[in-house]
Design a protein around this motif. Structure first.
Motif, PDB file in Angstrom:
ATOM      1  N   LEU A 160       0.832  -1.205   0.000  1.00  0.00           N
ATOM      2  CA  LEU A 160       0.000   0.000   0.000  1.00  0.00           C
ATOM      3  C   LEU A 160       0.869   1.259   0.000  1.00  0.00           C
ATOM      4  N   PRO A 161       0.348   2.336  -0.581  1.00  0.00           N
ATOM      5  CA  PRO A 161       1.062   3.610  -0.475  1.00  0.00           C
ATOM      6  C   PRO A 161       0.954   4.145   0.950  1.00  0.00           C
ATOM      7  N   LYS A 162       1.735   5.141   1.250  1.00  0.00           N
ATOM      8  CA  LYS A 162       1.699   5.759   2.573  1.00  0.00           C
ATOM      9  C   LYS A 162       1.516   7.265   2.430  1.00  0.00           C
ATOM     10  N   CYS A 163       0.770   7.829   3.363  1.00  0.00           N
ATOM     11  CA  CYS A 163       0.652   9.279   3.445  1.00  0.00           C
ATOM     12  C   CYS A 163       1.566   9.742   4.573  1.00  0.00           C
ATOM     13  N   ILE A 164       2.686  10.321   4.194  1.00  0.00           N
ATOM     14  CA  ILE A 164       3.627  10.808   5.196  1.00  0.00           C
ATOM     15  C   ILE A 164       3.557  12.322   5.230  1.00  0.00           C
ATOM     16  N   GLY A 165       3.952  12.872   6.346  1.00  0.00           N
ATOM     17  CA  GLY A 165       3.872  14.312   6.500  1.00  0.00           C
ATOM     18  C   GLY A 165       4.778  15.049   5.535  1.00  0.00           C
TER      19      GLY A 165
ATOM     20  N   LEU B 156       5.458   9.365  20.481  1.00  0.00           N
ATOM     21  CA  LEU B 156       4.305  10.024  21.092  1.00  0.00           C
ATOM     22  C   LEU B 156       3.240   8.993  21.453  1.00  0.00           C
ATOM     23  N   ALA B 157       2.513   9.268  22.539  1.00  0.00           N
ATOM     24  CA  ALA B 157       1.432   8.362  22.955  1.00  0.00           C
ATOM     25  C   ALA B 157       0.318   8.340  21.915  1.00  0.00           C
ATOM     26  N   LYS B 158       0.104   9.451  21.235  1.00  0.00           N
ATOM     27  CA  LYS B 158      -0.886   9.534  20.164  1.00  0.00           C
ATOM     28  C   LYS B 158      -0.262  10.271  18.985  1.00  0.00           C
ATOM     29  N   ARG B 159      -0.594   9.833  17.799  1.00  0.00           N
ATOM     30  CA  ARG B 159      -0.111  10.529  16.609  1.00  0.00           C
ATOM     31  C   ARG B 159      -0.746  11.918  16.532  1.00  0.00           C
ATOM     32  N   ILE B 160      -0.060  12.821  15.828  1.00  0.00           N
ATOM     33  CA  ILE B 160      -0.531  14.196  15.687  1.00  0.00           C
ATOM     34  C   ILE B 160      -1.122  14.385  14.300  1.00  0.00           C
ATOM     35  N   GLU B 161      -2.255  15.032  14.224  1.00  0.00           N
ATOM     36  CA  GLU B 161      -2.844  15.375  12.928  1.00  0.00           C
ATOM     37  C   GLU B 161      -2.118  16.611  12.388  1.00  0.00           C
ATOM     38  N   LEU B 162      -1.338  16.419  11.327  1.00  0.00           N
ATOM     39  CA  LEU B 162      -0.520  17.503  10.789  1.00  0.00           C
ATOM     40  C   LEU B 162      -1.400  18.571  10.153  1.00  0.00           C
ATOM     41  N   ASP B 163      -0.991  19.797  10.361  1.00  0.00           N
ATOM     42  CA  ASP B 163      -1.780  20.918   9.833  1.00  0.00           C
ATOM     43  C   ASP B 163      -0.871  22.130   9.726  1.00  0.00           C
ATOM     44  N   GLU B 164      -1.453  23.318   9.581  1.00  0.00           N
ATOM     45  CA  GLU B 164      -0.658  24.512   9.325  1.00  0.00           C
ATOM     46  C   GLU B 164       0.205  24.939  10.505  1.00  0.00           C
ATOM     47  N   CYS B 165      -0.169  24.486  11.733  1.00  0.00           N
ATOM     48  CA  CYS B 165       0.619  24.914  12.883  1.00  0.00           C
ATOM     49  C   CYS B 165       1.601  23.853  13.360  1.00  0.00           C
ATOM     50  N   ILE B 166       1.544  22.647  12.792  1.00  0.00           N
ATOM     51  CA  ILE B 166       2.495  21.618  13.194  1.00  0.00           C
ATOM     52  C   ILE B 166       2.727  20.654  12.042  1.00  0.00           C
ATOM     53  N   SER B 167       4.015  20.459  11.698  1.00  0.00           N
ATOM     54  CA  SER B 167       4.416  19.535  10.637  1.00  0.00           C
ATOM     55  C   SER B 167       5.877  19.165  10.879  1.00  0.00           C
ATOM     56  N   PRO B 168       6.364  18.055  10.312  1.00  0.00           N
ATOM     57  CA  PRO B 168       7.722  17.579  10.623  1.00  0.00           C
ATOM     58  C   PRO B 168       8.797  18.299   9.817  1.00  0.00           C
ATOM     59  N   ILE B 169      10.015  18.178  10.280  1.00  0.00           N
ATOM     60  CA  ILE B 169      11.181  18.632   9.531  1.00  0.00           C
ATOM     61  C   ILE B 169      11.760  17.430   8.790  1.00  0.00           C
ATOM     62  N   CYS B 170      12.437  17.677   7.672  1.00  0.00           N
ATOM     63  CA  CYS B 170      12.999  16.594   6.868  1.00  0.00           C
ATOM     64  C   CYS B 170      14.287  16.072   7.515  1.00  0.00           C
TER      65      CYS B 170
END
Length: 688
Positions: A410-415, A522-536
């Protein structure tokens, strides 16, 4: 009269605790005047095998036409049997006579209207149980009926037997078994008249692989039938392989019957009347064929026009169809023609069904059907995720959802990583305040006695420095805002320190920071949005970046000093950032730092007041990824590790050397947790 009352008293005494053998019924207030608007009912019951004899000794009820005013009713079941009213003297011509009712239950109902001006006194009646001669009244037996007080019994002539209902006499003519390939079967006494009230059963059992054929002749068939021919009196019924032929009766015989089975049951049922001679059946054998159209949507090998007992074929389903047995798909199966004309084993070729395509985290799948040839298309839910892998799958003939490369992975949706709105440079030691969107991956790590920084590298993982995390303590993390007072607090689930991080007897005196890196799940995954996203993470194999003198960024909530002052102040509430140049590692080995360990796992950057400080440990050293043309993005080159003095050059863990360890560690942990039920992602952004 005295003898009757003595008899009644004895009967009443003997029947105590059971339905009464006698009793008295009187109107309300008897022998006084009965009241107006009265309604009273008496339920009378005598033992089984008896009837009720009712007689009156007094009757004085207001007379009216059809007894409309006042009356006494005798009710059996739901029907009124008699109605009494009027004034009659005992023994007069109008006085009611004794009457016998052949029932064990009776109801007496008395009613009066609104007036009794002539002061009628009502009635007095008695009932007594009286034996019923069932043989005389109902004739319940088919042959001989024998009455006794309270009941009866039936009996039969010598050649008959009493049936299970204990009322009917019949001949026992069951149990005939025929195993020859050909023969004849006849009704009892044929061609003499068959007996009444009988149930005869015959069974034909031939060699496996043959079916029984039944034929009749007109002169050999005579069964009692009514004019409408519905066979409700006597009947002949044939049963074979779950099929039923008949019932048959009359003088017209059934047509030739191909039973399709090597076992046949013949049932002959008669009632209590008639004078018919019965029937004679001729039976024979015929080889049973197996059908050719049972296996729909299949290919049979070998293919024949007819199949017979012991033929063996291979069944393979056509493209797009499958046979599923015990949740296992069979490419083909072998089957054999049985003696009863069926194939065994027998399976169906059903349309291949891949089931609903699997869902992916942070993504959606669009499909309308799940059978062979259907298409499913994956996409990520928001622009803050990107799809990695083929987005289009189709249901294959093997029952799997596969992509254009015939793979089922399956494909993956990564941040989407490293996305920033930063467009200027500043300082962290006496630096500038960061704005929302500059560094949405920055995490403030809070422990009992200190705090540090970290970087979100996916929706469920943070990378930081090992020395930030005290042994045995599970930190909390503040995310989603440059002002940590408004940030969302997230709990940690697991802390993983690099296995080669060296132990130290006194952390305050530590001089070796080699392998200063750790991961926090993290105990729970974070829903990525405009105020939080990962660094490469850094690209593997690219050793040219960052280059010496290339300027990167650092950011944190650690100690700082305002411009034009050398005094450290308390940690800022708003995230601070600045630009720092990268130096050659040898340049950083000053006299002050000679006691410390330097390795190729470290980077050196900063100076001239641009540096990290207490509270910034674990935070990122960030550089712009210039190879990306879609948007401006950053990757994490280093992690704030150690330094001699705030404001001078600082040391950073070189992240590029740990990319393999980071990816392998995360993969191992998440593979172990695949079967665990995952909680819903946490929504961090407040303005969405």
């Amino acid at each position: 009269m005295k003898l009757r009352w003595l008899f009644l008293a004895l009967l009443g005494y003997a029947s105590a605790g059971s339905p009464s053998m006698f009793g008295e019924v009187t109107s309300p207030n008897y022998p006084q005047v009965y009241p107006s608007s009265a309604l009273e009912t008496w339920n009378i019951q005598v033992p089984d095998g008896y009837g009720i004899r009712l007689y009156f000794i007094h009757l004085d009820i207001e007379p009216s036409e059809n007894c409309e005013y006042d009356s006494l009713q005798v009710i059996i079941g739901n029907e009124v049997q008699q109605v009494f009213c009027g004034r009659h003297s005992f023994g007069s011509s109008g006085f009611p006579k004794e009457k016998f009712y052949p029932t064990t239950r009776m109801k007496l109902s008395f009613r009066s209207d609104f007036s009794n001006q002539e002061r009628h006194t009502g009635f007095a009646a008695y009932y007594v149980a009286e034996d019923v001669d069932e043989c005389d009244t109902a004739n319940p037996c088919s042959h001989f009926c024998n009455n006794y007080i309270g009941g009866f019994f039936c009996s039969c002539p010598p050649e008959y037997e009493l049936q299970e209902d204990q009322n009917t006499c019949g001949v026992n003519c069951s149990g005939g078994l025929y195993t020859d390939l050909r023969g004849q079967i006849s009704s009892p006494g044929y061609p003499s008249p068959y007996p009444e009230n009988s149930r005869c059963g015959y069974k034909v059992v031939l060699e496996w692989g043959y079916q029984v054929i039944l034929t009749f002749k007109a002169q050999d068939f005579d069964i009692e039938a009514p004019e409408d021919g519905k066979c409700i009196y006597d009947s002949l019924i044939i049963k074979a392989k779950g099929k039923k032929f008949g019932p048959y009766c009359g003088k017209t015989p059934p047509p030739r019957i191909e039973t399709g089975s090597n076992e046949v049951d013949i049932d002959f049922i008669t009632d209590s009347g008639g004078d018919n001679k019965g029937w004679n059946i001729y039976y024979s054998e015929y080889a049973i064929p197996c059908p050719t159209d049972v296996f729909k949507n299949s290919i049979l090998n070998p293919r024949k026009d007819k199949y017979f007992f012991k033929d063996v074929i291979t069944v393979k389903c056509k493209e797009g169809y499958e046979t599923v047995l015990n949740q296992k798909r069979l490419p083909s199966f072998r089957t054999k023609c049985q003696g009863d004309g069926t194939w065994s084993p027998i399976h169906k070729c059903e349309p291949v069904n891949c089931g609903d395509p699997d869902e992916i985290d942070n993504g959606e799948v669009d499909f309308t059907d799940s059978t062979y040839g259907s298409k499913a298309v994956y996409k990520c839910r928001t622009e803050y995720y990107t799809l990695i892998g083929d987005d289009t799958f189709h249901c294959s003939g093997e029952g799997l959802w596969i992509n254009s490369n015939n793979k089922s992975e399956l494909p993956k949706c990564i941040g989407v990583c490293g996305k920033t709105s930063l467009s200027q440079k500043g300082r962290i030691f006496g630096g500038e305040k960061a704005k929302k969107g500059y560094f949405p991956w920055l995490v403030r790590i809070v422990m009992t006695s200190n705090f540090g920084g970290g970087s979100l590298i996916s929706d469920g993982w943070v990378v930081t420095a090992a020395h930030v995390l005290p042994e045995g303590e599970m930190p909390t993390l503040q995310v989603g805002d440059v002002d940590y007072r408004h940030a969302k607090t997230i709990q940690a689930k697991k802390v993983i320190i690099h296995p080669d991080w060296p132990n130290a007897d006194d952390e305050d005196e530590r001089k070796n920071y080699n392998n200063d890196i750790a991961l926090i799940q993290l105990a729970k995954r974070i829903e990525l949005d405009e105020c939080i996203s990962p660094i490469c993470l850094p690209e593997k194999g690219d050793t040219s970046r960052p280059a010496v003198r290339e300027v990167g960024y650092i950011a944190g909530w650690g100690k700082a000093k305002p411009n034009k002052t050398k005094v450290l102040v308390n940690e800022p509430k708003i995230l601070q950032y600045t630009g720092v140049p990268l130096h050659d590692l040898e340049k950083c080995k000053t006299d002050k730092a000679k006691a410390y360990t330097f390795t190729s796992n470290m980077l050196c950057a900063g100076g001239d007041g641009h540096d990290s400080c207490q509270g910034d440990s674990g935070g990122p050293l960030m550089y712009e990824d210039r190879k990306n043309n879609d948007y401006k993005r950053f990757y994490i080159a280093g992690i704030v590790s150690w330094g001699i003095k705030c404001g001078e050059m600082g040391m950073y863990t070189k992240v590029r050397n740990y990319v393999d360890w980071i990816e392998k560690t995360i993969e191992e942990v998440e593979n172990e947790e695949k079967k665990e039920e995952q909680p819903e992602p946490v929504k961090v952004c407040k303005n969405v």
